[in-house]
Design a protein around this motif. Sequence first.
Motif, PDB file in Angstrom:
ATOM      1  N   SER A 157       0.717  -1.183  -0.117  1.00 61.61           N
ATOM      2  CA  SER A 157       0.127   0.026  -0.004  1.00 61.61           C
ATOM      3  C   SER A 157       0.778   1.282   0.162  1.00 61.61           C
ATOM      4  N   PHE A 158       2.098   1.193   0.969  1.00 60.05           N
ATOM      5  CA  PHE A 158       2.876   2.490   0.859  1.00 60.05           C
ATOM      6  C   PHE A 158       3.238   2.778  -0.672  1.00 60.05           C
ATOM      7  N   VAL A 159       3.798   1.506  -1.279  1.00 53.44           N
ATOM      8  CA  VAL A 159       4.534   1.652  -2.451  1.00 53.44           C
ATOM      9  C   VAL A 159       3.682   2.147  -3.506  1.00 53.44           C
ATOM     10  N   ARG A 160       2.219   1.798  -3.656  1.00 55.73           N
ATOM     11  CA  ARG A 160       1.392   2.146  -4.645  1.00 55.73           C
ATOM     12  C   ARG A 160       0.960   3.650  -4.358  1.00 55.73           C
ATOM     13  N   LEU A 161       0.748   3.991  -2.967  1.00 52.84           N
ATOM     14  CA  LEU A 161       0.186   5.413  -2.975  1.00 52.84           C
ATOM     15  C   LEU A 161       1.498   6.296  -3.365  1.00 52.84           C
ATOM     16  N   HIS A 162       2.738   6.066  -2.892  1.00 49.26           N
ATOM     17  CA  HIS A 162       3.936   6.675  -3.162  1.00 49.26           C
ATOM     18  C   HIS A 162       3.977   6.855  -4.873  1.00 49.26           C
ATOM     19  N   ALA A 163       3.657   5.998  -5.606  1.00 51.40           N
ATOM     20  CA  ALA A 163       3.675   5.823  -6.984  1.00 51.40           C
ATOM     21  C   ALA A 163       2.679   6.812  -7.762  1.00 51.40           C
ATOM     22  N   GLN A 164       1.586   6.666  -6.883  1.00 54.22           N
ATOM     23  CA  GLN A 164       0.333   7.561  -7.207  1.00 54.22           C
ATOM     24  C   GLN A 164       0.595   9.207  -6.861  1.00 54.22           C
ATOM     25  N   GLY A 165       1.545   9.204  -6.304  1.00 52.41           N
ATOM     26  CA  GLY A 165       1.812  10.694  -5.749  1.00 52.41           C
ATOM     27  C   GLY A 165       0.790  11.168  -4.437  1.00 52.41           C
ATOM     28  N   LEU A 166       0.597  10.321  -3.752  1.00 49.63           N
ATOM     29  CA  LEU A 166      -0.399  10.353  -2.596  1.00 49.63           C
ATOM     30  C   LEU A 166       0.415  10.438  -1.229  1.00 49.63           C
ATOM     31  N   THR A 357      10.148  18.968  11.486  1.00 52.70           N
ATOM     32  CA  THR A 357      11.098  18.012  10.908  1.00 52.70           C
ATOM     33  C   THR A 357      10.623  17.435   9.624  1.00 52.70           C
ATOM     34  N   ASP A 358      11.402  16.492   8.963  1.00 53.21           N
ATOM     35  CA  ASP A 358      11.309  15.965   7.850  1.00 53.21           C
ATOM     36  C   ASP A 358      10.306  14.416   8.290  1.00 53.21           C
ATOM     37  N   GLN A 359       9.036  14.398   7.682  1.00 52.33           N
ATOM     38  CA  GLN A 359       8.219  13.532   7.729  1.00 52.33           C
ATOM     39  C   GLN A 359       7.557  12.746   6.530  1.00 52.33           C
ATOM     40  N   TRP A 360       7.144  11.598   6.489  1.00 50.24           N
ATOM     41  CA  TRP A 360       6.208  11.356   5.426  1.00 50.24           C
ATOM     42  C   TRP A 360       4.620  11.596   5.649  1.00 50.24           C
ATOM     43  N   PHE A 361       4.030  11.839   4.533  1.00 49.58           N
ATOM     44  CA  PHE A 361       2.790  12.425   4.857  1.00 49.58           C
ATOM     45  C   PHE A 361       1.875  11.632   3.524  1.00 49.58           C
ATOM     46  N   VAL A 362       0.616  11.596   3.745  1.00 49.89           N
ATOM     47  CA  VAL A 362      -0.346  10.988   2.823  1.00 49.89           C
ATOM     48  C   VAL A 362      -1.340  12.256   2.542  1.00 49.89           C
ATOM     49  N   LYS A 363      -1.520  12.498   1.234  1.00 51.25           N
ATOM     50  CA  LYS A 363      -2.256  13.614   0.665  1.00 51.25           C
ATOM     51  C   LYS A 363      -3.676  13.116   0.992  1.00 51.25           C
ATOM     52  N   MET A 364      -4.559  13.757   1.654  1.00 48.31           N
ATOM     53  CA  MET A 364      -6.006  13.345   2.241  1.00 48.31           C
ATOM     54  C   MET A 364      -7.077  13.960   1.729  1.00 48.31           C
ATOM     55  N   ASP A 365      -6.974  15.007   0.465  1.00 41.57           N
ATOM     56  CA  ASP A 365      -8.309  15.880   0.338  1.00 41.57           C
ATOM     57  C   ASP A 365      -9.079  15.027  -0.778  1.00 41.57           C
ATOM     58  N   GLY A 366      -8.399  14.122  -1.716  1.00 42.61           N
ATOM     59  CA  GLY A 366      -9.201  13.254  -2.590  1.00 42.61           C
ATOM     60  C   GLY A 366      -9.660  12.337  -1.722  1.00 42.61           C
ATOM     61  N   LEU A 367      -8.987  11.558  -1.235  1.00 45.24           N
ATOM     62  CA  LEU A 367      -9.403  10.167  -0.379  1.00 45.24           C
ATOM     63  C   LEU A 367     -10.415  10.489   0.524  1.00 45.24           C
ATOM     64  N   ALA A 368     -10.305  11.766   1.099  1.00 45.51           N
ATOM     65  CA  ALA A 368     -11.510  12.190   2.029  1.00 45.51           C
ATOM     66  C   ALA A 368     -12.766  12.569   1.410  1.00 45.51           C
ATOM     67  N   LYS A 369     -12.640  13.167   0.333  1.00 47.88           N
ATOM     68  CA  LYS A 369     -13.808  13.384  -0.549  1.00 47.88           C
ATOM     69  C   LYS A 369     -14.735  12.203  -0.791  1.00 47.88           C
ATOM     70  N   ARG A 370     -13.819  11.103  -1.163  1.00 49.74           N
ATOM     71  CA  ARG A 370     -14.661   9.721  -1.551  1.00 49.74           C
ATOM     72  C   ARG A 370     -14.886   9.027  -0.313  1.00 49.74           C
ATOM     73  N   ILE A 423      15.925   9.722  -2.851  1.00 47.34           N
ATOM     74  CA  ILE A 423      14.851   8.749  -2.062  1.00 47.34           C
ATOM     75  C   ILE A 423      14.471   7.881  -3.218  1.00 47.34           C
ATOM     76  N   TYR A 424      14.451   6.399  -2.869  1.00 50.22           N
ATOM     77  CA  TYR A 424      13.892   5.298  -3.808  1.00 50.22           C
ATOM     78  C   TYR A 424      12.853   4.552  -2.958  1.00 50.22           C
ATOM     79  N   VAL A 425      11.788   4.506  -3.450  1.00 46.06           N
ATOM     80  CA  VAL A 425      10.816   3.569  -2.467  1.00 46.06           C
ATOM     81  C   VAL A 425      10.358   2.354  -3.452  1.00 46.06           C
ATOM     82  N   GLY A 426      10.532   1.315  -2.614  1.00 45.01           N
ATOM     83  CA  GLY A 426      10.194   0.090  -3.033  1.00 45.01           C
ATOM     84  C   GLY A 426       9.815  -1.057  -2.317  1.00 45.01           C
ATOM     85  N   ARG A 427       9.372  -2.170  -2.609  1.00 44.56           N
ATOM     86  CA  ARG A 427       8.903  -3.170  -1.892  1.00 44.56           C
ATOM     87  C   ARG A 427      10.175  -4.039  -1.191  1.00 44.56           C
TER      88      ARG A 427
END
Length: 925
Positions: A157-166, A357-370, A423-427
Amino acid sequence: MTHTLAPSYDPKQFEARLYEEWERSGVFQPSGKGEPYTILLPPPNVTGTLHMGHAFQHTLQDALIRYHRMRGYDTLWQMGTDHAGIATEMVVARNLGREGITRDELGRDGFIAKVWEWKQHSGDTIERQMRRLGTSGDWTRSVFTMDPMAAQAVVESFVRLHAQGLIYRGQRLVNWDPVLKTAISDLEVVNEEEDGFLWSISYPLSDGSGELVVATTRPETMLGDVAVMVHPQDERYTHLIGKTVALPLSGREIPVIADDYVEREFGTGVVKVTPAHDFNDYAVGQRHGLPLINIFTRVAAVNDNAPEKYRGLDRYAARKVVLADLEAEGRLVETKPHKLQVPRGDRTGQVIEPYLTDQWFVKMDGLAKRGLELVESGDVKLVPSNWINTYRHWMENIQDWCISRQLWWGHRIPAWYDDDGHIYVGRSEAEVREKHDLGHEVALSQDSDVLETWFSSQLWPFSTMGWPDQQRMDERGYDRYLPSSVLVTGFDIIFFWVARMIMATDHFTGRVPFNDVYITGLVRDKDGQKMSKSKGNILDPLDLIDGISLEDLLSKRTTGLMQPKMAEKIEKATRKEFPEGIPAFGADALRFTIAALATHGRDIRFDLGRAEGYKNFCNKLWNATRFVLMNTEGFVAQGAPAPRTDAERWILAQLAKTTAEAAQHFASYRFDLLAQSLYEFAWNDFCDWFVELAKPALNGDDAAAADSTRHTLLYVLERLLSLLHPLIPFVTEELWLAVSPRLDLAEATLMLRPYPLAGDFAGQDYAAAETDIEWLKAMVTALRKIRSELNVTPSKTVPLLLVDASAADRDRAARFDSQLRFLTRLEAIEVLADAHAAPAAATAVVGELKLLVPLEGLVDLSAERTRLDKELKRVEGEIAKCHNKLASETFVANAPPAVVEQERKRLADWNLQREALAAQRAKLG
C-alpha cells in the motif's frame, strides 16, 4: 448421554469447561455454507489487557456473531491484535530498564528481538482474557499486524500510494513528543485546560520611535520569532505595518506584518509569529513567505539557532532565564494568570511541542472526499445515524496525514537513501536497485522511521483477507468476506480508524470495508465519570467475572507509583464501595448487564448493582430449568407442541411476540431493548407465570393435558434458551445440554440450533387464550394480595365470592376453577346475584368484577377497617393524580392521543376500585 445439572447455579463450575469444548470442536470457524456474515474485531493492543470498553464491544460483537450463526449464516469473526508501536516500545523499554539495559545499548535489531520475545511470552494475554468473556471468534485465523501477511499489505500500500503521488516526504510542523522523541498524531494529543500565565513583552521599533507590546503564553519561543503581527484594520497599529522591531535578547530585526488572524481584543492586539513552533503561526508564515527558525532539539532543549546563552537549556529552564533577562532589560511589561489549553501526549502525559521536521505524509483531500461520499450515499451506514455529522465535519476539514514515527518497533518505511540524499521507494532494496539500475557500489540505507500504527490498521479489512497475494486471498475468502457486515466500535476512534478504513479499502479494492458501523458510547462509572487509574474507579471485567478480594483490589488500584495522598483517597473510596471486595458474577451476568446498558447514547454508566440483578436472573433460569426437568423425567417430546390448555396457548403467544421483538432489536442494534424483552419474557412470563400455571395440569387428573403441558414446558424452555444464547452463552448451553435429550434434538451444541424466528409461529392465533390468561393472572394476583394482606397461612383454604360478574367472567371462572383453587388455595367459588347479600369481606377488583373473600374467621375486623382506610387513601391519591393530569391543558394538548386516552382509562379503573373499597368499608361499620 444424560447431562446432570448441579443443584445450584455456579458459573465457575462450567464456564471455562464449555469454552474449551466449543473451541476444540471448531464451531467458531466459518461453516462455508449460507450467506456470509462477517465482523472485524477492532484489534486490541498487544500490550493490553481486557478493560470495560473491550468487554462492552466484544460482548455485542459476540452476540451478533452467535445470533447469525444460529440463523444459518456463514459467520466469520476475524480476530487479531495490533502491534501498537508506541505503547509496545514503551512497555519493552520499561522492562529492559528494570534489568539495567537501555534500548540504545541493544541497538535496533537487538531491541526488536526483545520485543518479539516479549510478544511471544506476554503479548497474547488479552486474547486469553477474551476467551474468558465467551468470545466465539475464529482464533485459527487470528492476525497480528506485524505478521508477514499483514506486513506485505503495508509495504504494498505504501509503494502504490507513493507511485500515485499520494505519499510524499516533506518538512512540516508536527506534534512532537520530546520523551518518546517521535511525531504523534493530532488524535493522540489530549488538550486540557490548565493554569498558566500571559506575559506581555515590549519589542522596540528599530527606528527608535516607540515599541510594540506582545502578549504570549510561551516566552521561550520568542528566540525563534520571525515577525510581529497586527490586524490590518486595527487603527492603533496600521501606521506601523511594514516597519521592523528589534527582537529582544537576540537583536534580530523582524518585520511588523498584518493578518486578519489576529484577534484585536486579545491581549494588546499584537502577537509574535514563530512559524517553527506554533501551528497557526506556521500557516501565517506560509501566507507571508516568512522564514522558519527551529530553536529546539528532539528532546525540547534549545539548539544552536538561539543565542549562545540559552543553548542546551530545557525549554522550561530556558523560559525562566528568558523571563529573568527580559525583566533585567525592562522588557517584561506584565505577568498575569491565564487559563490555556495545554496539549499533552496521551501516552506520556508530556506537553507536546510543535516541531519542524522531515516526515512522510499522505495527501488526504481526494481520499477524504471519496470517503465522505461513501457514507453520505449510504454505502456505509452509521448507526446511530446522527454520527454522520461528526464524520462529515472531520472529513471536510482533514489535513494531510503524518504517517512516519521515529520508533524502532513497527513497519519500517520501505524507502532507501543514497549518499546524495536521493530517495527510492520500493518493496525491497533489491527491487529498488533493479528498478533504478543501481549497482552494489551505490550505498543505500533504509529509512530508520516506522509507519504509524493506524497506517497498518487502516488496511485491516483486506490485509486480514490476504491482499495483495491472490493465492492467500483465495484461501482466506477475500471475495466472500469483504465487505464485512458490521463494524462495532466506540465513537472515539471514528477518525483514528473507521474513516481511514473506509478510504483505504475503497482506494485499494474498490469496495467498502463494511456495510454498517454500529457506534457505541463509552463506558463510564455509575456516576458518569471516566474510568481512570487516577480516579481509582477502573473495573476489570475479569474481576467481575471471577471476583476479587478487597486486598487484591486495593493492590491493583493503588500502585507504588502513586502520590501518597491520591493512593489514600482511592483506598478510602474503594473500601467504602467494596468493603468485602467484588463477588464473582460470572461471564453471563456481566454480558447481560452490558447488553441491558447498550443504548444509543454517548455514555454508558456501569452500575455493579445491575450485574447482581442479572446474576439473580441466571439463577432464576437455572431453577426454572430444574423444575422443568423434575416434571418431565422420562418424557421425550418431538416437534412443536399441540397445546391443550389455555396456559400453553398463552405462553406460545408470548414466545411468538418475544421472538419477533428479538429479530427487530438485533436488526436495529438495540441490545438494551433486546435484553429488556428477553428478561421480561423469561422472568415474568415463563419462570413466574407459566411455571405456576403449569402446576395444575401437571398435578391434575387429565393425563393428556399433563403430557401436553410437559411438551410445551420443554419446547418453550428450549426456545427461550436459544433466544438468550447470544447474550448469555454459558448458562444457556449448560441448561440446554440437560434439556435437549428430552426433545430428541440432533445438534451437539446450542450454538448450532436454529434461532427462533417469527415465522415459526405462523398460523397460530391464540388471542382468545391470551385474553383469558391475562384475566386469570389478574385474578391470581389480586387473591394472593388479599391473602398476603390478611396474613392467611398458605395451607388454609378460603371461599371466593364474585360480584357483578359478566357472562365472560362466569365462563372463565368455571373454566379456570381448578387453576384458581390450586393457585390461590380456594375452597369454593360462588357467584353472587345480589351484591347486598355479601358479608363483610376483603375486596379486590378485576375489571368490573369484584372479588370478595369473607372475613369471618380470617381476620381482626378492626385491623381490616384500618387496611381498607389505608387502601382507600392510596386509591384516592391515584385518582387525584389522574384528575390533575387531565385538568392540565398542556398535557391534553401535547400528549399523544393514546396517552391521554390511557390516562382516562386509568381514572375510570381507579374510580371502580374506590367504589368497591368504599362499599366494603361501609359494611364493616
